[in-house]
Design an enzyme around this catalytic site. Structure first.
Site, PDB file in Angstrom:
ATOM      1  N   CYS A  65       0.880  -1.168   0.000  1.00  0.00           N
ATOM      2  CA  CYS A  65       0.000   0.000   0.000  1.00  0.00           C
ATOM      3  C   CYS A  65       0.918   1.217   0.000  1.00  0.00           C
ATOM      4  O   CYS A  65       2.145   1.066  -0.064  1.00  0.00           O
ATOM      5  CB  CYS A  65      -0.989  -0.007   1.164  1.00  0.00           C
ATOM      6  SG  CYS A  65      -0.316   0.248   2.815  1.00  0.00           S
ATOM      7  N   TYR A  66       0.355   2.390   0.069  1.00  0.00           N
ATOM      8  CA  TYR A  66       1.163   3.607  -0.068  1.00  0.00           C
ATOM      9  C   TYR A  66       2.338   3.608   0.909  1.00  0.00           C
ATOM     10  O   TYR A  66       3.476   3.827   0.523  1.00  0.00           O
ATOM     11  CB  TYR A  66       0.284   4.843   0.111  1.00  0.00           C
ATOM     12  CG  TYR A  66       0.997   6.140  -0.197  1.00  0.00           C
ATOM     13  CD1 TYR A  66       1.347   6.467  -1.504  1.00  0.00           C
ATOM     14  CD2 TYR A  66       1.323   7.026   0.815  1.00  0.00           C
ATOM     15  CE1 TYR A  66       2.008   7.645  -1.794  1.00  0.00           C
ATOM     16  CE2 TYR A  66       1.978   8.217   0.539  1.00  0.00           C
ATOM     17  CZ  TYR A  66       2.323   8.520  -0.766  1.00  0.00           C
ATOM     18  OH  TYR A  66       2.982   9.693  -1.047  1.00  0.00           O
TER      19      TYR A  66
END
Length: 146
Positions: A65-66
């Site tokens: 994810c980010y």
């Protein structure tokens, strides 16, 4: 080796890793945005990849994810999963050697293609658990059952 790779968005680094693993001969199962082609909730990515590892459908998981934090937290909610958020090859090796990590969590924001190769290679090339850590890893299994 079977690896589930999940991402909450179709990041270029996630696509790169899928290709890299396939070229190395891994059987890759896609989860989340990599499977749907559109954004996917990060808790669901971590949960799905972690569940696949825990059920033995795959040998290992990679979640992205980010920041890498959310997917690692979600994956670690699954009994038997030891997800490690790593930022370099040395940490990846340590996660395997000292923690017997079975899910690798990566930040899409911080991980370049070259770094991703180094991390993945270190993670999957580390096969022996440090004998001094076996007791601690067993403690984690006891915590899973608490």
């Amino acid at each position: 080796m079977r690896v589930a790779v999940g991402s909450d968005d179709v990041y270029s680094i996630a696509r790169f890793l899928v290709d890299y693993l396939r070229k190395k001969g891994f059987e890759v199962k896609l989860v989340g945005a990599l499977a749907t082609g559109k954004p996917y909730p990060w808790p669901d990515v971590g949960f799905e990849v972690g569940s696949m590892v825990a059920r033995g459908e795959v040998d290992y998981g990679i979640v992205i994810c980010y920041t890498g934090t959310g997917v690692s937290i979600a994956a670690n909610k699954i009994k038997g999963v030891r997800a490690a958020l790593v930022t370099d090859a040395r940490n990846a090796e340590g996660a395997r050697r000292w923690n017997d990590a079975n899910v690798l969590a990566l930040s899409a924001r911080l991980t370049s293609e070259e770094l991703a190769k180094e991390i993945v290679d270190a993670f999957f090339n580390t096969r022996e658990i440090d004998s001094s850590e076996v007791e601690n890893i067993e403690k984690l299994k006891t915590i899973d059952n608490a």
